[in-house]
Motif scaffolding. Structure first.
Motif, PDB file in Angstrom:
ATOM      1  N   ALA A  79       0.955  -1.195  -0.052  1.00 13.59           N
ATOM      2  CA  ALA A  79      -0.105  -0.242   0.012  1.00 13.59           C
ATOM      3  C   ALA A  79       1.050   1.391   0.029  1.00 13.59           C
ATOM      4  N   THR A  93      -3.246   4.671   4.646  1.00 12.00           N
ATOM      5  CA  THR A  93      -2.716   4.402   3.441  1.00 12.00           C
ATOM      6  C   THR A  93      -3.842   4.186   2.451  1.00 12.00           C
ATOM      7  N   ASP A  94      -3.487   4.362   1.186  1.00 10.08           N
ATOM      8  CA  ASP A  94      -4.576   4.327  -0.016  1.00 10.08           C
ATOM      9  C   ASP A  94      -5.251   3.098  -0.094  1.00 10.08           C
ATOM     10  N   ARG A  95      -5.094   2.121   0.895  1.00  7.24           N
ATOM     11  CA  ARG A  95      -6.072   0.822   0.833  1.00  7.24           C
ATOM     12  C   ARG A  95      -6.769   0.635   2.263  1.00  7.24           C
TER      13      ARG A  95
END
Lengths: 404, 404
Positions: A79, A93-95
């Motif tokens: 991520a 995070t982006d996830r």
């Protein structure tokens, strides 16, 4: 008592060294260890100049993280880190969001363009594997197009390297190796190629021994590389660069390839997360913790440490990052046990600056070395880093074994 | 009596076949033989699509002319032909003027853009080794940049092939082979790649058996390649292409890579020199001489010959060019001796259209073949051309020996 969660951000030299040491020191039920990295591979950032020049395959510069972590102890999350909330003790995070008890930040460097106009848009930077690969492919495309076109544009064969520091010089050394191959492959007269290193400071490789620097510059000049020292690059344009040759004296140099290798800074996440910082670096406590954050360690390029002897910052090297990583693993274990933390002292074995496959300069264990001997020592150092991160198997797989 | 000077222009399949046959038929003092070519190498123009797709190294597609000519009989001049003065019986090159008694023109094809705006500026053409190499490097640079950039531009992964004729289909076959490798190498999701073949005519591979065409199209579609047939490409722009999907129905397709493979014409020198011509091709006499010029032979792509059975021109193939070359060598010897010239009749053994490394379609000796068998036959044909031009040594050095 709940076991602690350790989150390590970044699988560079620093972060990955924390992981590989920590997984040896703890049992699976001592702690939850999470490694977060943008890619599923680690790359040898000290080898990127080789991939950028095309003397080494981009794939040879990286290896799978999965191959070096102990999956029974470490959970790998692929991520991109977007922020750190130190109050809530979590990483965004982006996830997903990841909560931590202890955090290690090893997010690495970013390029520093010092506000010079046009650099971000028109210059390349040897920032990571993908960026290095793009530089190689760009240079090849320019050679291919020059070779084909009826009316030749000489700027396609002009490569400007901004910066005569470590990265700039090592990249120039690889270019010197690659150039004869490129000219042969693309039916280009080597005389038509121009490689120019532009440096604002009055010297090459600041901090290096003068005699060694002279050796390096003479070697590179003998390969046809030009130097323009004490001349700031003031602008990058779609056509090339402008450099300042004196008070109100400027020169425009048409060049399709401009590689900016003159400055690094810490990671912008450091600024975003609100840490006290200097150009995205944190002046760490002696035990490598961020001041005021007793559960956050900083390793690698985002950690700023002053060398008491020289009163200057230690350079952001792989050697120091890996020592910081291993040291932090020990300190984390001390924290789990409620023991005292140990202060970190770098053990500087020396530095070798490569000038291509079989030339280099260096100071190792207090001795100056040059030529083939130094080039061999550089490979020993490169292999040693692999050994620390992944053991003998990784050296066998990815090492520089063509040493003799 | 002064011995005659024979000048052969071009070292493609046609011109080089004249030379390799002629040097066997004559003694060193029978004639002065001069070969003029732009490069010091011959290239396999029927293999260029492989170099363009990156499935074969550009260097594997060419070989040194010096290695196949008999230097005791043939004088090689590396120069670019600028014009032919048939009245004064001389060739004007960028380096000198060369007088001839007999001339053979084998100058090859040029791309035909049919006046479609933007094609010359914004589309690539698989015209020669250097152009093929540029296409390969361009595609790689686009993949590298896509992989690196934060905001992805999908047009970097869009490849438009203009034309579903022989070159277009063979190029698509190679792209289908190369794509998985490219995606692996550049960390790109294959689903993000789009390859589209645009053809103005209502069919694929005109002249080929319908069943075979269907096999080829189904195979390429199974590899993810799209076809837009009966839709003229009306413009190429810096952003991509415009195609005409119906009366007043146009579609713009953003694509960084546009390869125009839809038309060839003869060499513009033919027009410049004032020969009667149709799109730079000369409708030759039965003995391959240019009408009205009893000492000028035309071989290869600049020669237009009508197939009496089909009443259509023979396609410009390597097979026919090489037969024309050998035939012309015999006719030149006849001329030296004052004998009658023989008319030329092509001996059509068949045609195989490759669809990558291990797929192809073809009609050989009147039989239809597909799949691995056809792919093997294609390699036999490729090796046979090398054998004719340079004997077994050249087949060993440059041949496609991975046949089984």
């Amino acid at each position: 008592m709940k076991r602690p969660t350790v989150v390590v951000l970044g699988a560079g030299y620093g972060g990955l060294s924390v992981i590989t040491k920590l997984q040896k020191l703890v049992n699976a039920d001592d702690a939850d260890i999470i490694l977060v990295n943008k890619n599923d591979y680690h790359y040898e950032s000290t080898w990127l100049h080789e991939a950028a020049a095309g003397t080494m395959s981009p794939d040879a510069v990286r290896f799978d993280i999965g191959g070096v972590i102990d999956k029974g102890k470490v959970n790998f999350v692929q991520a991109t880190v977007e922020n750190i909330d130190t109050k809530a003790q979590k990483v965004i995070t982006d996830r997903s969001e990841i909560a931590y008890d202890y955090l290690v930040v090893g997010l690495g460097f970013e390029g520093e363009t010092f506000g010079i106009p046009g650099l971000k848009e028109h210059a390349f930077s040897i920032a990571n594997v993908k960026a290095a690969r793009q530089i190689r492919d760009h240079i090849e495309y320019q050679f291919a197009t020059y070779s084909l076109e009826e009316v030749k544009d000489p700027s396609r064969l002009t490569i400007i390297v901004g910066g005569a520091g470590f990265t700039g010089i090592e990249f120039l050394g690889e270019l010197a190796d690659r150039l004869p191959e490129l000219c042969e492959e693309y039916d280009v007269d080597p005389k038509a190629v121009r490689i120019l290193c532009v440096e604002a400071a009055p010297m090459v490789l600041p901090g290096f021994d003068e005699e060694l620097v002279e050796y390096a510059v003479n070697y590179l000049k003998s390969k046809g590389i030009e130097f323009s020292i004490g001349t700031p690059l003031t602008e990058a344009t779609p056509e090339g660069v402008k450099i300042k040759k004196g008070e109100d004296v400027f020169e425009e140099i048409p060049a399709k390839t401009v590689v900016w290798a003159a400055g690094v800074r810490g990671n912008s996440i450091i600024e975003k997360a609100g840490f006290d910082n200097m150009r995205a670096r944190i002046k760490v406590d002696p035990d490598l913790r961020a001041p005021g954050h007793n559960n956050v360690f900083i390793v690698g390029d985002c950690a700023l440490m002053i060398n008491a002897q020289t009163e200057r910052p230690y350079p952001p090297t792989a050697q120091i990052a890996m020592q910081q990583g291993a040291h932090t693993a020990h300190n984390l274990v001390a924290l789990f046990k409620g023991e005292e933390l140990e202060p970190f002292t770098p053990d500087l074995k020396g530095t070798v600056c490569s000038l291509g496959e079989s030339e280099a300069i260096g100071e190792v264990f207090g001795r100056k070395i040059t030529g083939k001997k130094a080039a061999m020592m550089k490979k020993v150092i490169d292999n040693r880093a692999l050994y620390i991160l992944g053991g003998p198997g990784l050296v066998f797989k990815k090492g520089k074994l063509n040493m003799f």
